[in-house]
Design a protein around this motif. Sequence first.
Motif, PDB file in Angstrom:
ATOM      1  N   VAL A  33     -11.654  30.275  52.104  1.00 30.59           N
ATOM      2  CA  VAL A  33     -12.954  30.901  52.344  1.00 30.59           C
ATOM      3  C   VAL A  33     -12.982  32.305  51.742  1.00 30.59           C
ATOM      4  O   VAL A  33     -13.993  32.735  51.174  1.00 30.59           O
ATOM      5  N   GLY A  34     -11.872  33.000  51.816  1.00 32.17           N
ATOM      6  CA  GLY A  34     -11.782  34.326  51.206  1.00 32.17           C
ATOM      7  C   GLY A  34     -11.936  34.270  49.699  1.00 32.17           C
ATOM      8  O   GLY A  34     -12.575  35.141  49.091  1.00 32.17           O
ATOM      9  N   ALA A  35     -11.368  33.235  49.081  1.00 34.45           N
ATOM     10  CA  ALA A  35     -11.524  33.064  47.637  1.00 34.45           C
ATOM     11  C   ALA A  35     -12.983  32.788  47.283  1.00 34.45           C
ATOM     12  O   ALA A  35     -13.494  33.291  46.270  1.00 34.45           O
ATOM     13  N   LEU A  59     -11.112  25.567  46.010  1.00 36.31           N
ATOM     14  CA  LEU A  59     -11.104  24.131  46.304  1.00 36.31           C
ATOM     15  C   LEU A  59      -9.690  23.570  46.486  1.00 36.31           C
ATOM     16  O   LEU A  59      -9.447  22.850  47.466  1.00 36.31           O
ATOM     17  N   PRO A  60      -8.721  23.881  45.614  1.00 35.84           N
ATOM     18  CA  PRO A  60      -7.364  23.367  45.874  1.00 35.84           C
ATOM     19  C   PRO A  60      -6.747  23.894  47.167  1.00 35.84           C
ATOM     20  O   PRO A  60      -6.029  23.165  47.855  1.00 35.84           O
ATOM     21  N   LEU A  62      -8.407  24.779  49.939  1.00 33.31           N
ATOM     22  CA  LEU A  62      -9.056  24.082  51.054  1.00 33.31           C
ATOM     23  C   LEU A  62      -8.634  22.615  51.120  1.00 33.31           C
ATOM     24  O   LEU A  62      -8.458  22.064  52.208  1.00 33.31           O
ATOM     25  N   ALA A  63      -8.449  21.977  49.969  1.00 32.71           N
ATOM     26  CA  ALA A  63      -7.988  20.590  49.957  1.00 32.71           C
ATOM     27  C   ALA A  63      -6.568  20.490  50.518  1.00 32.71           C
ATOM     28  O   ALA A  63      -6.250  19.546  51.252  1.00 32.71           O
ATOM     29  N   SER A  64      -5.725  21.457  50.197  1.00 32.04           N
ATOM     30  CA  SER A  64      -4.361  21.465  50.743  1.00 32.04           C
ATOM     31  C   SER A  64      -4.375  21.652  52.250  1.00 32.04           C
ATOM     32  O   SER A  64      -3.581  21.034  52.967  1.00 32.04           O
ATOM     33  N   ALA A  65      -5.279  22.497  52.741  1.00 30.71           N
ATOM     34  CA  ALA A  65      -5.386  22.707  54.184  1.00 30.71           C
ATOM     35  C   ALA A  65      -5.833  21.425  54.878  1.00 30.71           C
ATOM     36  O   ALA A  65      -5.286  21.057  55.930  1.00 30.71           O
ATOM     37  N   CYS A  66      -6.806  20.724  54.282  1.00 24.92           N
ATOM     38  CA  CYS A  66      -7.269  19.461  54.871  1.00 24.92           C
ATOM     39  C   CYS A  66      -6.157  18.423  54.874  1.00 24.92           C
ATOM     40  O   CYS A  66      -5.973  17.701  55.863  1.00 24.92           O
ATOM     41  N   TYR A  67      -5.402  18.335  53.788  1.00 22.88           N
ATOM     42  CA  TYR A  67      -4.313  17.366  53.724  1.00 22.88           C
ATOM     43  C   TYR A  67      -3.232  17.687  54.750  1.00 22.88           C
ATOM     44  O   TYR A  67      -2.700  16.782  55.402  1.00 22.88           O
TER      45      TYR A  67
END
Length: 90
Positions: A33-35, A59-60, A62-67
């Motif tokens: 979110v900061g990015a 996006l990468p 946030l995708a890593s956080a979701c994974y």
Amino acid sequence: MENLNFIDPLLHGIKPESKPLNLSVKQMVFAGVGALLASAVLNKTGHKKASAVVGSLALPILASACYKKYSQVSKEKIDAQASSGIEYNH
């Protein structure tokens, strides 16, 4: 002779200590979110290329956080369903 440990530490058996970076899901979401926010500010101030670079990192992250969250939840479900291997017949 001089102490030449500073020249090549690997020759003397000194190994660099590197620990893997272990970020929590919350930290990764805040970074993503900061990015996005930094990208918006850069875009607003007229730095289009910098905005695109910083925004492409969001996006990468946030995708890593979701994974990571998904893998934690699925591991908990598997652990809850797994039996200890001991069957109780009453």
